[in-house]
Each structure stands twice: as structure tokens, then as C-alpha cells.
Design a protein around this motif. Structure first.
Motif, mmCIF file in Angstrom:
data_model
loop_
_atom_site.group_PDB
_atom_site.id
_atom_site.type_symbol
_atom_site.label_atom_id
_atom_site.label_comp_id
_atom_site.label_asym_id
_atom_site.label_seq_id
_atom_site.Cartn_x
_atom_site.Cartn_y
_atom_site.Cartn_z
ATOM 1 N N ILE A 1 -45.185 -13.386 32.586
ATOM 2 C CA ILE A 1 -45.011 -14.544 31.718
ATOM 3 C C ILE A 1 -43.556 -15.002 31.798
ATOM 4 O O ILE A 1 -42.634 -14.267 31.437
ATOM 5 C CB ILE A 1 -45.382 -14.209 30.254
ATOM 6 N N SER A 2 -43.373 -16.217 32.262
ATOM 7 C CA SER A 2 -42.038 -16.802 32.371
ATOM 8 C C SER A 2 -41.877 -17.843 31.270
ATOM 9 O O SER A 2 -42.269 -17.628 30.134
ATOM 10 C CB SER A 2 -41.841 -17.406 33.764
ATOM 11 N N SER A 3 -41.322 -18.985 31.591
ATOM 12 C CA SER A 3 -41.080 -20.032 30.609
ATOM 13 C C SER A 3 -40.877 -21.364 31.316
ATOM 14 O O SER A 3 -40.305 -21.405 32.422
ATOM 15 C CB SER A 3 -39.838 -19.702 29.783
ATOM 16 N N ALA A 4 -41.291 -22.427 30.665
ATOM 17 C CA ALA A 4 -41.019 -23.765 31.192
ATOM 18 C C ALA A 4 -39.522 -24.049 31.234
ATOM 19 O O ALA A 4 -39.083 -24.992 31.912
ATOM 20 C CB ALA A 4 -41.726 -24.818 30.338
ATOM 21 N N LEU A 5 -38.722 -23.238 30.543
ATOM 22 C CA LEU A 5 -37.271 -23.446 30.540
ATOM 23 C C LEU A 5 -36.620 -23.127 31.873
ATOM 24 O O LEU A 5 -35.436 -23.399 32.054
ATOM 25 C CB LEU A 5 -36.620 -22.609 29.436
ATOM 26 N N THR A 6 -37.350 -22.566 32.826
ATOM 27 C CA THR A 6 -36.786 -22.423 34.168
ATOM 28 C C THR A 6 -36.854 -23.734 34.935
ATOM 29 O O THR A 6 -36.337 -23.823 36.052
ATOM 30 C CB THR A 6 -37.508 -21.330 34.974
ATOM 31 N N ARG A 7 -37.492 -24.754 34.340
ATOM 32 C CA ARG A 7 -37.613 -26.062 34.984
ATOM 33 C C ARG A 7 -36.972 -27.185 34.172
ATOM 34 O O ARG A 7 -37.049 -28.340 34.560
ATOM 35 C CB ARG A 7 -39.094 -26.405 35.217
#
Length: 257
Positions: A145-151
Motif C-alpha cells: 500500500i503506497s499513496s497518491a502522494l507519490t504523484r
């Protein structure tokens, strides 16, 4: 018969929010779920009871990823629990969900805060994958699980975004490494999700954040859990090394995308 009947799963950070929803969904699909938590035993037991109440099976395992040897502690507990419930220490599904955020201005970020965030959010998932592999049969599933905050940019979460970008590299490189075993490794990236945050109880804040999504609402933990359940099932067999946006189309069409 659920799509995961007879399977075993470990979900880290499963005592609340997205992690709890993932554990509940995998349990409903028939998996025996190891519910990892850092320190809130009561919350973890709530997740276990919720899984059991919906017809699944689960057990809780504590480990504080901010401390030395935590991943080893976790897997010692997972192996013990799996043997007690199934007679074998075989793990079919690993969901690396546990994470902590920062919420401080970049100028106020300290080395200690950064190091703890990287330890919990990036180092622990890497070594969880490493520890899981001897227990995982061919055809297993690893979901990070990552995050849209990497984009997109949110300066007060620069360290968090860095740690989640590292998680995405775990998925990319292990997907290539494990392809010959039929093990899929993928990333799911949620956006703003209602995890019970105090901030989201403010109607104005909630409305503003809802307006950033294509659907005009804030995500629910179940929205993300459903994506994870798909990847964990046989239906996700031909997806690996993928980055799945589970943000409800946050900031579609803007320069941040």
C-alpha cells in the motif's frame, strides 16, 4: 466458498482504517488473516472479532516496526499462529499496509522523525517481503500500500511521500525477481480515505477534499480493500509490477497528475 478459501494472509497495520477493511475483506473471502498491530491490542482484537463475525478466521500479532528486530518478532508470531490454525507455516498473501504520516512543514522535519518514518513505511515492508518468501508458495500474492502522494505534492508530507515511493520500488523490483515463481507483486495507492481522522470531521475540510476527487466524495477503507482483494485473488494473476490508483480519480486532469 470465497475466492480465497484455504489461503492465509498477513495484513500489517490492520488494527484500524484501511488495514482493518483489508483484513475484513480477505476474511470474508475465506482467508485466515494474521492481523498485525503495533501497540493497540484492543483495536487489533476488534479487527479479529469483526473478521470472525463475518464468517472468517483471524488472529492478532504485535510488532512495533519502529523498534529493532520488529519484523523478526512479527514473523515469529505469524508462524506460530499459522501453525496453531492450520498445522503449517505457509503464507499465501502479504499485504504491507502499516504506515505513519508526518504532517509537519519541511523546515520542521527532524532526522529522528524521518528515520522513524522510513523504518516503519519502507524498511519494514522490504524485510517483511524477505521474511515472507520462504513461507510463500509459488503463485503467492504481495500487495504494497503506497499513496497518491507519490504523484502529487503536499509539502508537509515530503518524508511520507519519499517513504511510499520506496515501497513502490519494492513492488517493481520484486515483481521481476519473483515472476518465475508466479508470485505477483503490486502497489495500491489510495488517496484521501476516511480513516477516522479528526481532520475529516470538519465539514469544510471534508467538502474541500471530496471536491478533489472525480466522484465528489472521500474514499472509504472498503474502496481500497476491494482493490486489494482483487489482486489477492486468482483474477489478479496477470497483473504484476503494477501501480493501481485507488484515489477515486484525485486531481484528474491537473498538472499534479
Amino acid at each position: 466458498m470465497g475466492s480465497l478459501t484455504g489461503k492465509t494472509a498477513l495484513v500489517t497495520g490492520a488494527s484500524r482504517g484501511i488495514g482493518r477493511a483489508i483484513a475484513e475483506r480477505l476474511g470474508r473471502e475465506g482467508a485466515l488473516v494474521a492481523v498485525h498491530y503495533a501497540s493497540n491490542t484492543e483495536a487489533a482484537e476488534h479487527t479479529v472479532k469483526s473478521v470472525v463475525a463475518s464468517g472468517g478466521r483471524a488472529f492478532a500479532v504485535p510488532a512495533d516496526f519502529g523498534t529493532a528486530g520488529a519484523v523478526d518478532t512479527l514473523f515469529d508470531g505469524v508462524r506460530t499462529g499459522l501453525r496453531e490454525h492450520t498445522g503449517a507455516a505457509e503464507l499465501d498473501i502479504l499485504v504491507n499496509n502499516a504506515g505513519i504520516m508526518g504532517g509537519v512543514a519541511p523546515e520542521e522535519l527532524t532526522p529522528d522523525t524521518f528515520d522513524r518514518m522510513m523504518a516503519v513505511n519502507a524498511r519494514a515492508p522490504l524485510f517483511a517481503v524477505q521474511r515472507a518468501l520462504p513461507m510463500m508458495p509459488d503463485g503467492g500474492r504481495i500487495i504494497n500500500i503506497s499513496s497518491a502522494l507519490t504523484r502529487m505534492a503536499l509539502p508537509q508530507e515530503v518524508a511520507y511521500a519519499m517513504s511510499k515511493a520506496a515501497v513502490e520500488m519494492i513492488s517493481l523490483h520484486f515483481a521481476q525477481h519473483l515472476g518465475s515463481r508466479g508470485i505477483t507483486v503490486n502497489t495500491v495507492a489510495p488517496g484521501v480515505t476516511d480513516n477516522g481522522s479528526e481532520m475529516l470531521r470538519n465539514p469544510e475540510v471534508r467538502a474541500a477534499l471530496a471536491g478533489t476527487t472525480a466522484f465528489g466524495r472521500i474514499g472509504e477503507p472498503a474502496d481500497v480493500a476491494d482493490v486489494v482483494a482483487f489482486l489477492a485473488s486468482s483474477d489478479g494473476r496477470w497483473i504484476t509490477g503494477g501501480w493501481l490508483d485507488a484515489s477515486g480519480g484525485t486531481l484528474l486532469g491537473t498538472s499534479a497528475r
